[in-house]
Design a protein around this motif. Structure first.
Motif, PDB file in Angstrom:
ATOM      1  N   LEU A 179       0.949  -1.052   0.090  1.00 43.28           N
ATOM      2  CA  LEU A 179       0.096  -0.068   0.062  1.00 43.28           C
ATOM      3  C   LEU A 179       0.726   1.322   0.091  1.00 43.28           C
ATOM      4  N   GLN A 180       1.963   1.356   0.706  1.00 45.47           N
ATOM      5  CA  GLN A 180       2.813   2.465   0.892  1.00 45.47           C
ATOM      6  C   GLN A 180       3.590   2.573  -0.487  1.00 45.47           C
ATOM      7  N   CYS A 181       3.814   1.591  -1.315  1.00 47.32           N
ATOM      8  CA  CYS A 181       4.254   1.691  -2.834  1.00 47.32           C
ATOM      9  C   CYS A 181       3.424   2.465  -3.622  1.00 47.32           C
ATOM     10  N   ALA A 182       1.993   1.803  -3.632  1.00 51.44           N
ATOM     11  CA  ALA A 182       0.729   2.180  -4.367  1.00 51.44           C
ATOM     12  C   ALA A 182       0.691   3.772  -3.955  1.00 51.44           C
ATOM     13  N   TYR A 183       0.736   4.255  -2.771  1.00 44.64           N
ATOM     14  CA  TYR A 183       0.623   5.481  -2.443  1.00 44.64           C
ATOM     15  C   TYR A 183       1.946   6.496  -3.043  1.00 44.64           C
ATOM     16  N   ILE A 184       3.237   6.100  -2.920  1.00 45.98           N
ATOM     17  CA  ILE A 184       4.375   6.855  -3.353  1.00 45.98           C
ATOM     18  C   ILE A 184       4.511   6.739  -4.898  1.00 45.98           C
ATOM     19  N   PHE A 185       4.081   5.779  -5.430  1.00 42.19           N
ATOM     20  CA  PHE A 185       4.207   5.473  -6.761  1.00 42.19           C
ATOM     21  C   PHE A 185       2.813   5.274  -7.678  1.00 42.19           C
ATOM     22  N   ASP A 219     -11.852  -3.808   6.466  1.00 39.14           N
ATOM     23  CA  ASP A 219     -13.024  -2.860   5.729  1.00 39.14           C
ATOM     24  C   ASP A 219     -12.515  -1.557   5.901  1.00 39.14           C
ATOM     25  N   GLU A 220     -12.064  -1.108   6.969  1.00 37.85           N
ATOM     26  CA  GLU A 220     -11.673   0.261   6.997  1.00 37.85           C
ATOM     27  C   GLU A 220     -10.373   0.682   6.181  1.00 37.85           C
ATOM     28  N   ILE A 221      -9.750  -0.178   6.132  1.00 37.20           N
ATOM     29  CA  ILE A 221      -8.604  -0.030   5.185  1.00 37.20           C
ATOM     30  C   ILE A 221      -9.209   0.389   3.505  1.00 37.20           C
ATOM     31  N   ASN A 222      -9.769  -0.775   3.123  1.00 34.58           N
ATOM     32  CA  ASN A 222     -10.554  -0.816   1.750  1.00 34.58           C
ATOM     33  C   ASN A 222     -11.394   0.479   1.482  1.00 34.58           C
ATOM     34  N   GLU A 223     -12.077   0.746   2.566  1.00 36.42           N
ATOM     35  CA  GLU A 223     -13.032   1.891   2.424  1.00 36.42           C
ATOM     36  C   GLU A 223     -12.044   3.274   2.183  1.00 36.42           C
ATOM     37  N   ALA A 224     -11.095   3.344   2.751  1.00 42.67           N
ATOM     38  CA  ALA A 224     -10.261   4.644   2.586  1.00 42.67           C
ATOM     39  C   ALA A 224      -9.538   4.278   1.149  1.00 42.67           C
ATOM     40  N   VAL A 225      -8.982   3.160   0.779  1.00 40.67           N
ATOM     41  CA  VAL A 225      -8.561   2.967  -0.697  1.00 40.67           C
ATOM     42  C   VAL A 225      -9.538   3.369  -1.590  1.00 40.67           C
ATOM     43  N   ALA A 226     -10.779   2.958  -1.638  1.00 38.26           N
ATOM     44  CA  ALA A 226     -11.788   3.086  -2.360  1.00 38.26           C
ATOM     45  C   ALA A 226     -12.044   4.547  -2.855  1.00 38.26           C
ATOM     46  N   GLU A 227     -11.746   5.366  -1.514  1.00 40.37           N
ATOM     47  CA  GLU A 227     -12.123   6.751  -1.589  1.00 40.37           C
ATOM     48  C   GLU A 227     -10.761   7.535  -2.218  1.00 40.37           C
ATOM     49  N   GLY A 228      -9.651   6.604  -2.562  1.00 37.93           N
ATOM     50  CA  GLY A 228      -8.617   7.373  -3.161  1.00 37.93           C
ATOM     51  C   GLY A 228      -7.747   8.020  -1.939  1.00 37.93           C
ATOM     52  N   ALA A 235      -5.529   5.260   4.336  1.00 39.31           N
ATOM     53  CA  ALA A 235      -5.542   3.610   4.550  1.00 39.31           C
ATOM     54  C   ALA A 235      -4.200   3.372   5.162  1.00 39.31           C
ATOM     55  N   LEU A 236      -3.168   3.830   4.945  1.00 32.64           N
ATOM     56  CA  LEU A 236      -1.737   3.423   5.371  1.00 32.64           C
ATOM     57  C   LEU A 236      -1.928   3.731   7.060  1.00 32.64           C
TER      58      LEU A 236
END
Length: 140
Positions: free
Chosen positions: A60-66, A96-105, A110-111
């Motif tokens: 997830l960190q890599c998805a955020y940074i790159f 669910d908490e993590i996925n909700e934040a990811v779905a919202e971008g 999410a991290l």
């Protein structure tokens, strides 16, 4: 609203994939626009991502940074998160908490939620070690 970050000497920071290091005394950095930022204490290296929850965090960190490789890292993240919750269903609310934040971008949010998964893993592993120690005492 600008973000002000205090950096100690030698402290590192990642901004939009660039690793910056404070080369002198305490420094304050003011960030005036929207960007991906991680402070040194929030950064997990590839070599440190050795547990299931830490692999979730690292992907997830890599998805955020790159962002140019976000799809690839999100596939890894989803695989690791699904595998973790399959092995440890008590983490489903955290998932669910993590996925909700990811779905919202909201990848930084999410991290932060993934830190709860790391804490969960520590508690679960601690419980397993306690049970194993108790079993060892009983067997002796």
């Amino acid at each position: 609203m600008p973000l002000i970050i205090d950096l100690k000497p030698g402290e590192k920071l990642i901004i939009n994939g660039a690793v910056l290091e404070n080369a002198s005394s305490n420094t304050k950095v003011r960030v005036l626009n929207d960007c991906s930022i991680l402070r040194q204490k929030e950064i997990l290296s590839d070599s440190d991502s050795v547990t299931p929850a830490s692999r979730v965090y690292f992907a997830l960190q890599c998805a955020y940074i790159f962002p140019t490789k976000r799809g690839e890292y999100l596939r890894m993240f989803n695989h690791y998160l699904d595998s973790y919750v399959e092995a440890c269903p008590s983490a489903s609310a955290i998932k669910d908490e993590i996925n909700e934040a990811v779905a919202e971008g909201h990848y930084y949010k999410a991290l932060k939620a993934t830190r709860h998964l790391l804490d969960h893993e520590t508690k679960v592993l601690g419980s397993l070690q306690s049970v194993a120690a108790a079993d060892a005492v009983v067997q002796d």
